[in-house]
Design a protein around this motif. Sequence first.
Motif, PDB file in Angstrom:
ATOM      1  N   SER A   8       0.695  -1.330   0.072  1.00  0.00           N
ATOM      2  CA  SER A   8      -0.068  -0.101   0.069  1.00  0.00           C
ATOM      3  C   SER A   8       0.786   1.369  -0.064  1.00  0.00           C
ATOM      4  N   LYS A   9       0.293   2.441  -0.488  1.00  0.00           N
ATOM      5  CA  LYS A   9       0.946   3.522  -0.517  1.00  0.00           C
ATOM      6  C   LYS A   9       1.156   4.149   1.096  1.00  0.00           C
ATOM      7  N   LYS A  13       4.790   4.987   2.608  1.00  0.00           N
ATOM      8  CA  LYS A  13       5.054   6.425   3.157  1.00  0.00           C
ATOM      9  C   LYS A  13       5.740   6.510   4.700  1.00  0.00           C
ATOM     10  N   ILE A  14       5.031   5.367   5.445  1.00  0.00           N
ATOM     11  CA  ILE A  14       5.583   5.073   6.692  1.00  0.00           C
ATOM     12  C   ILE A  14       7.054   4.768   6.571  1.00  0.00           C
ATOM     13  N   THR A  27       0.948  10.403  14.300  1.00  0.00           N
ATOM     14  CA  THR A  27       0.448  11.606  14.132  1.00  0.00           C
ATOM     15  C   THR A  27       1.296  12.430  12.938  1.00  0.00           C
ATOM     16  N   ALA A  28       2.669  12.165  13.252  1.00  0.00           N
ATOM     17  CA  ALA A  28       3.766  12.989  12.496  1.00  0.00           C
ATOM     18  C   ALA A  28       3.694  12.355  11.250  1.00  0.00           C
ATOM     19  N   LYS A  34      -0.327  14.184   4.823  1.00  0.00           N
ATOM     20  CA  LYS A  34      -1.993  14.324   4.833  1.00  0.00           C
ATOM     21  C   LYS A  34      -2.609  13.109   4.628  1.00  0.00           C
ATOM     22  N   ILE A  35      -2.550  12.106   5.440  1.00  0.00           N
ATOM     23  CA  ILE A  35      -3.424  10.823   5.163  1.00  0.00           C
ATOM     24  C   ILE A  35      -4.055  10.580   6.450  1.00  0.00           C
ATOM     25  N   SER A  36      -4.927   9.782   6.533  1.00  0.00           N
ATOM     26  CA  SER A  36      -5.839   9.241   7.776  1.00  0.00           C
ATOM     27  C   SER A  36      -4.910   8.814   8.813  1.00  0.00           C
TER      28      SER A  36
END
Length: 66
Positions: A8-9, A13-14, A27-28, A34-36
């Motif tokens: 997954s994207k 990103k993580i 949260t960071a 800008k994702i959920s």
Amino acid sequence: MLEKILGSKTAQKIFIHLYHHGESYPTAVAKDFKISLGAVQKQFERFEEAGIIISKLQGRTRVYQF
């Protein structure tokens, strides 16, 4: 590229965020990309259950790292 490996994207990103910062918290990541927040938290939990990352509490915040 990593999306195909990780599935997954959000996972991609993580990984990028952790690689760049060394450690992070949901949260960071959610704010930076800008994702959920919920999606980020679930992915962090999946990575930890799989043994890919570890976490520790810093005050009331759970911080993750490789």
